[in-house]
Design an enzyme around this catalytic site. Sequence first.
Site, PDB file in Angstrom:
ATOM      1  N   LYS A  91       0.837  -1.198   0.000  1.00 25.22           N
ATOM      2  CA  LYS A  91       0.000   0.000   0.000  1.00 25.22           C
ATOM      3  C   LYS A  91       0.875   1.253   0.000  1.00 25.22           C
ATOM      4  CE  LYS A  91      -3.917   1.945   2.615  1.00 25.22           C
ATOM      5  NZ  LYS A  91      -4.767   1.737   3.807  1.00 25.22           N
ATOM      6  N   SER A 171      -9.481   1.454   3.011  1.00 26.08           N
ATOM      7  CA  SER A 171      -8.644   2.266   2.156  1.00 26.08           C
ATOM      8  C   SER A 171      -7.556   1.493   1.413  1.00 26.08           C
ATOM      9  CB  SER A 171      -8.005   3.375   2.986  1.00 26.08           C
ATOM     10  OG  SER A 171      -7.159   2.846   3.974  1.00 26.08           O
ATOM     11  N   SER A 195      -9.773  -0.906   6.914  1.00 28.94           N
ATOM     12  CA  SER A 195      -9.092  -0.755   5.634  1.00 28.94           C
ATOM     13  C   SER A 195      -8.333  -1.940   5.071  1.00 28.94           C
ATOM     14  CB  SER A 195      -8.178   0.458   5.694  1.00 28.94           C
ATOM     15  OG  SER A 195      -8.938   1.617   5.872  1.00 28.94           O
TER      16      SER A 195
END
Length: 487
Positions: A91, A171, A195
């Site tokens: 990420k 996310s 997330s």
Amino acid sequence: MLNIKEKVFLNQGIHLDKATIKEITALVRERKVSCVELVHLYFEKIDAQQSLNAFISLDYAAALQQAQFWDQSIAEGKPCPALIGVLLAVKDNIHVAGFSNTAGTPALTGFRPKVTAPVIQVLIDQGAIVVGKANMHELAFGVTGYNTAMHIDGVVGTRNAVNPLHIAGGSSSGSAVAVAAGMAPIAMGTDTGASVRLPSALNGCVGFRPTVGRYAQESITPISHTRDTAGPMAHSVSDIILIDQLITQQQIPARISMQPMRLGLCAYFWENLDEDVQQQADQALQLLKNAGIEVISVEMPELEQLNHRISFPVVIYEGKYDLIEYLKNHEVGIDLEAIVEQISSPDVQQLFQQNILPERIVDETGQSVAVEALYQDAITKARPQLLSLYEKTFNEHQLNALIFPTSAIVAPLANEQVSSIENFQRLIRNTDPGSNIGLPGLSLPIGCGTKSKLPVGLEIDGLPNTDHDILAIGQVLEQIFNSLNHH
């Protein structure tokens, strides 16, 4: 058309898109496939699926160089590390040297950290090859992955691995999509309120949120030190266990006595489910009961109200100060105001302008009030009360875990309205309470909805620091659910 090397996988009865760490490393050790070939294979998958917007940056040359290094090491007869030939998506709020760390926002596109986050470095040392930095909800402040800043022309937002007309969730959108769409066998995301678990559920992979503090949080763009943690995503619980072992340097106990296993069912998490989620979750519960697992109804009456007192105040207050400190510590050379000015996604822009920068929150009466007093109440009162509610519930009923649908709804359609506050609340509803007390949660795929054909996930939560138990339970549940998916 399958290329030659993909046939190697199929000959072993393995689908590249779902290949596990064990399967990949076995093929590499037996010299049936080289690390370089694996890089070629996965980058072909990445190239073919660019319209999913799973990645913000990729480095084929660096991945190839890593692969050549490990192939050379194998040729010299050196021992193979645990993740030899395993590609990893990271990420874009977790630092990896050689890549920029944008946190999904325009103002940070030029920030190139010199040092890799410990949580990633340990995996690289074990042979993992970083393919690139995965797309995410802007600054990780949202759960749809509909980031208007980072995307290819004409397709906004990270798209669902199963149906690209739908969102990926967030996310850690790109991390989940990379795994679910077969672009990388494992990924690392971060989880503040949903997330890692939510996008894993919406795309159909396994996602783990460890107890806060279990993994080192340094060199990760923060939201909230109270709630943030990095977390892995993969195709199987055993892959998650291996990654967890490498990061924590702890072995999971060989066998955990769970006869009979007791899972708690609290009504809060089972309300307002959409039809597909309800159907899949009920079916999964029935399978568990058939397998002799005890499912016990439990009451947690204060849950919703206590959670409400913690959730927003903590993120708004810490979201400002943790970010300011991060920018300073990492000498990013840009201040918070400058970042906010350039935020692209309207939902994130609004949150920063109306809440985070002015440190204000709308209270029950609809008045805008200063957040600090509510933050203090959350940390000193509501949070300890919520934790003790969980402890009491677990102890009274002798629970091994709570069980519930990770998301009450399947992935909504991707459009400009998708990041509305209503969608946010529906998507985060079930994952949020556990996050607020920093406990471990594991989301398992349980199949796709009959109508939507979209993935549904089931989550198990445990008390803080029961990560080993949750992962062990996860393995048992996964075996039971696999019987369902192969019918």
